[in-house]
Design an enzyme around this catalytic site. Structure first.
Site, PDB file in Angstrom:
ATOM      1  CG  HIS A   9      -0.326  -0.122   2.459  1.00 58.50           C
ATOM      2  ND1 HIS A   9       0.202  -1.283   3.206  1.00 58.50           N
ATOM      3  CD2 HIS A   9       0.075   0.833   3.538  1.00 58.50           C
ATOM      4  CE1 HIS A   9       0.932  -1.066   4.287  1.00 58.50           C
ATOM      5  NE2 HIS A   9       0.902   0.306   4.388  1.00 58.50           N
ATOM      6  NE  ARG A  67      -4.168   8.636   4.815  1.00 59.52           N
ATOM      7  CZ  ARG A  67      -5.551   7.921   5.107  1.00 59.52           C
ATOM      8  NH1 ARG A  67      -6.437   8.367   4.618  1.00 59.52           N
ATOM      9  NH2 ARG A  67      -5.318   6.801   5.343  1.00 59.52           N
TER      10      ARG A  67
END
Length: 185
Positions: free
Chosen positions: A111, A121
């Site tokens: 990922h 974020r």
């Protein structure tokens, strides 16, 4: 933490505490990490927040602030965005240690985080790791199902971490611990 017991049960292991014992040990190498990614540089631009990798530990449990950016690599090598979730959901990644313990039956998830949102974020990740002295090897109940063929040799968590720190983030850090049989299959 019930998830290690449920994983062992789901894999059909007789020892339902096979994983729980590793992450609940008083000297486990588990940790909590907070990541902050700034908003995208310019509208329409995308930047790498954290490059492609697999997590080394047994499992990683992630919660973010409902901001997009997390992507997983599919089997064909394409990247898929994980939708931002406004609910109180958690994302669970299998790590390299789990892949070795399950003899490759459970694969660690490649990922990355891409900075693509107009807002920052923030993610909080719990990395469930075994003690440094712990000897990791494919669990006998899973090796028996593959005719006794082991994909990974025994190694300690400390050996894995030492080896991993010598590699680049995107490299297959478990490759060093694969057996000859795994490399030819």
């Amino acid at each position: 933490m019930h998830s290690p017991r449920l994983m062992a049960e789901g894999l059909g292991l007789d020892d339902h505490a096979a994983f729980a014992r590793l992450v609940q040990a008083s000297d486990s190498d588990s940790m909590l990490r907070v990541n902050h990614y700034p908003p995208r540089p310019e509208p329409g631009q995308v930047a790498t927040g954290f490059g492609e990798h697999t997590d080394p530990q047994i499992v990683s449990v992630l919660r973010s602030n409902a901001t997009s950016g997390l992507e997983i690599c599919l089997r064909d090598g394409t990247w898929a965005a994980v939708p931002a979730d406004d609910a109180a959901s958690f994302f669970v990644n299998a790590g390299d240690a789990l892949q070795a313990l399950t003899n490759g039956r459970v694969r660690s998830v490649r990922h990355r985080v891409m900075v693509s949102s107009a807002r920052p974020r923030v993610s909080v990740v719990f990395f469930a790791g075994p003690p440094l002295r712990e000897r990791l090897a494919p669990l006998p109940g899973l090796v028996d199902r593959e005719g006794g063929r082991r994909r990974y040799r025994d190694f300690t968590w400390r050996e894995y971490k030492t080896s991993a720190f010598r590699t680049k983030l995107a490299e297959n850090r478990l490759g060093y611990f694969e057996t000859t049989a795994a490399a030819t299959s």
